[in-house]
Design an enzyme around this catalytic site. Structure first.
Site, short mmCIF file in Angstrom:
data_model
loop_
_atom_site.label_atom_id
_atom_site.label_comp_id
_atom_site.label_asym_id
_atom_site.label_seq_id
_atom_site.Cartn_x
_atom_site.Cartn_y
_atom_site.Cartn_z
N ARG A 35 14.12 5.60 11.07
CA ARG A 35 12.75 6.12 11.20
C ARG A 35 12.53 6.51 12.62
NH1 ARG A 35 9.69 5.35 6.18
NH2 ARG A 35 8.22 6.94 7.28
N ARG A 75 8.00 1.14 13.06
CA ARG A 75 8.58 0.76 11.80
C ARG A 75 9.97 -0.04 11.94
NH1 ARG A 75 5.73 3.93 7.99
NH2 ARG A 75 5.22 5.92 8.80
N HIS A 115 4.80 -3.96 9.00
CA HIS A 115 4.42 -4.01 10.58
C HIS A 115 3.31 -4.44 11.14
CE1 HIS A 115 7.91 -1.21 9.13
NE2 HIS A 115 6.84 -0.40 8.55
N GLU A 147 13.18 -8.72 1.30
CA GLU A 147 12.18 -7.80 1.54
C GLU A 147 13.11 -6.20 1.32
OE1 GLU A 147 9.95 -8.19 4.92
OE2 GLU A 147 10.30 -6.11 5.79
N HIS A 171 12.96 -1.97 1.58
CA HIS A 171 12.39 -0.75 1.98
C HIS A 171 13.10 0.53 1.30
CE1 HIS A 171 9.48 -3.00 4.46
NE2 HIS A 171 10.65 -3.43 4.85
N LEU A 172 12.12 1.46 0.82
CA LEU A 172 13.01 2.61 0.27
C LEU A 172 13.89 3.31 1.27
CD1 LEU A 172 9.79 3.04 -1.38
CD2 LEU A 172 11.80 3.14 -2.86
N ASN A 210 8.29 -5.08 -1.45
CA ASN A 210 8.19 -4.17 -0.21
C ASN A 210 6.70 -4.05 0.34
OD1 ASN A 210 7.82 -1.88 1.20
ND2 ASN A 210 9.07 -0.48 -0.20
N ARG A 217 5.16 10.68 -3.51
CA ARG A 217 4.81 10.37 -2.04
C ARG A 217 6.15 10.76 -1.37
NH1 ARG A 217 4.57 4.81 0.89
NH2 ARG A 217 4.00 5.57 2.83
N ALA A 223 3.46 -0.54 4.65
CA ALA A 223 2.98 -0.71 6.17
C ALA A 223 2.37 -2.06 6.64
CB ALA A 223 1.71 0.42 6.50
N TYR A 226 10.99 8.77 0.72
CA TYR A 226 11.04 7.76 -0.46
C TYR A 226 11.78 7.92 -1.80
CZ TYR A 226 7.77 6.28 3.27
OH TYR A 226 7.15 5.85 4.46
N PRO A 261 0.83 -1.19 0.18
CA PRO A 261 0.01 0.13 -0.27
C PRO A 261 0.83 1.31 0.09
CG PRO A 261 -0.10 -0.93 2.10
CD PRO A 261 0.64 -2.15 1.44
N ASN A 262 0.31 2.23 -0.69
CA ASN A 262 1.19 3.62 -0.67
C ASN A 262 2.29 3.63 -1.53
OD1 ASN A 262 -1.23 5.12 0.73
ND2 ASN A 262 -0.38 3.60 2.41
C1 DQA Z 1 8.14 1.35 3.50
C2 DQA Z 1 8.60 1.61 5.10
C3 DQA Z 1 6.98 1.48 5.76
O1 DQA Z 1 7.05 1.65 7.21
C4 DQA Z 1 6.15 2.39 5.22
O2 DQA Z 1 4.89 2.08 5.84
C5 DQA Z 1 5.86 2.22 3.61
C6 DQA Z 1 7.18 2.45 2.85
C7 DQA Z 1 9.66 1.84 2.89
O3 DQA Z 1 9.94 1.37 1.65
O4 DQA Z 1 10.39 2.63 3.25
O5 DQA Z 1 4.72 2.55 3.06
O6 DQA Z 1 8.00 0.09 3.25
#
Ligand code: DQA
Length: 150
Positions: free
Chosen positions: A109, A114, A82, A100, A102-103, A76, A17, A79, A22, A9-10
């Site tokens: 963070r 997180r 978590h 896995e 993560h950007l 990735n 974003r 959220a 990111y 998501p997102n």
């Molecule tokens: C993320 C880190 C997560 O905590 C966050 O909710 C994201 C992006 C990252 O790529 O840094 O949506 O996975």
């Protein structure tokens, strides 16, 4: 080699974003980064991309990858990293090797939530903090592990 790159998501608006967190690049940058890292071997890697904001759709796509005998996954989970026991359960049973990504550098963070990943324990490894380059580095890792046995 068939590799699925899957975003939760997102992550559908990368580059737009919160670029300060990111990054400014989108997923469209990934194929060129993979080509730069793998050189001539890039031709032997087939990448499929999938993004969804919904947990069920991500699980459905992972199950489809299992049916299709996809050989590696770069994920990735956003959220859901978590929070999603369901996604972690799926990654556990389908048994496809995954990295896995993560950007952002999750360890840096400020929100303690997180710093925990439900999905990372079964991954080969995790890359965090390299922006979209992380996806390409993860593809390179999957390739090397399968072909160069490093
Ligand atoms: C993320 C880190 C997560 O905590 C966050 O909710 C994201 C992006 C990252 O790529 O840094 O949506 O996975």
């Amino acid at each position: 080699m068939e590799i699925l790159i899957i975003n939760g998501p997102n992550l559908g608006h990368l580059g737009v974003r919160q670029p300060e967190i990111y990054g400014v690049q989108g997923m469209d940058a990934v194929p060129a980064l993979v080509a730069a890292l793998l050189g001539p071997n890039a031709a032997a890697v087939r990448l499929a991309f999938f993004q969804s904001n919904s947990e069920g759709a991500l699980i459905d796509r992972l199950e489809q990858a299992w049916k299709e005998r996809v050989e590696g996954i770069v994920i990735n989970p956003g959220a859901y990293t978590h929070t999603s026991l369901a996604l972690a359960d799926c990654l556990a049973w389908i048994g496809i090797p995954y990295v896995e990504v993560h950007l952002s550098n999750l360890a840096a963070r400020p929100e303690p939530m997180r710093h925990t990943s439900l999905t990372a324990p079964r991954a080969i490894g995790t890359l965090a903090g390299f922006g979209v380059l992380g996806y390409a580095l993860a593809v390179q890792a999957l390739w090397q592990l399968q072909h160069a046995k490093v």
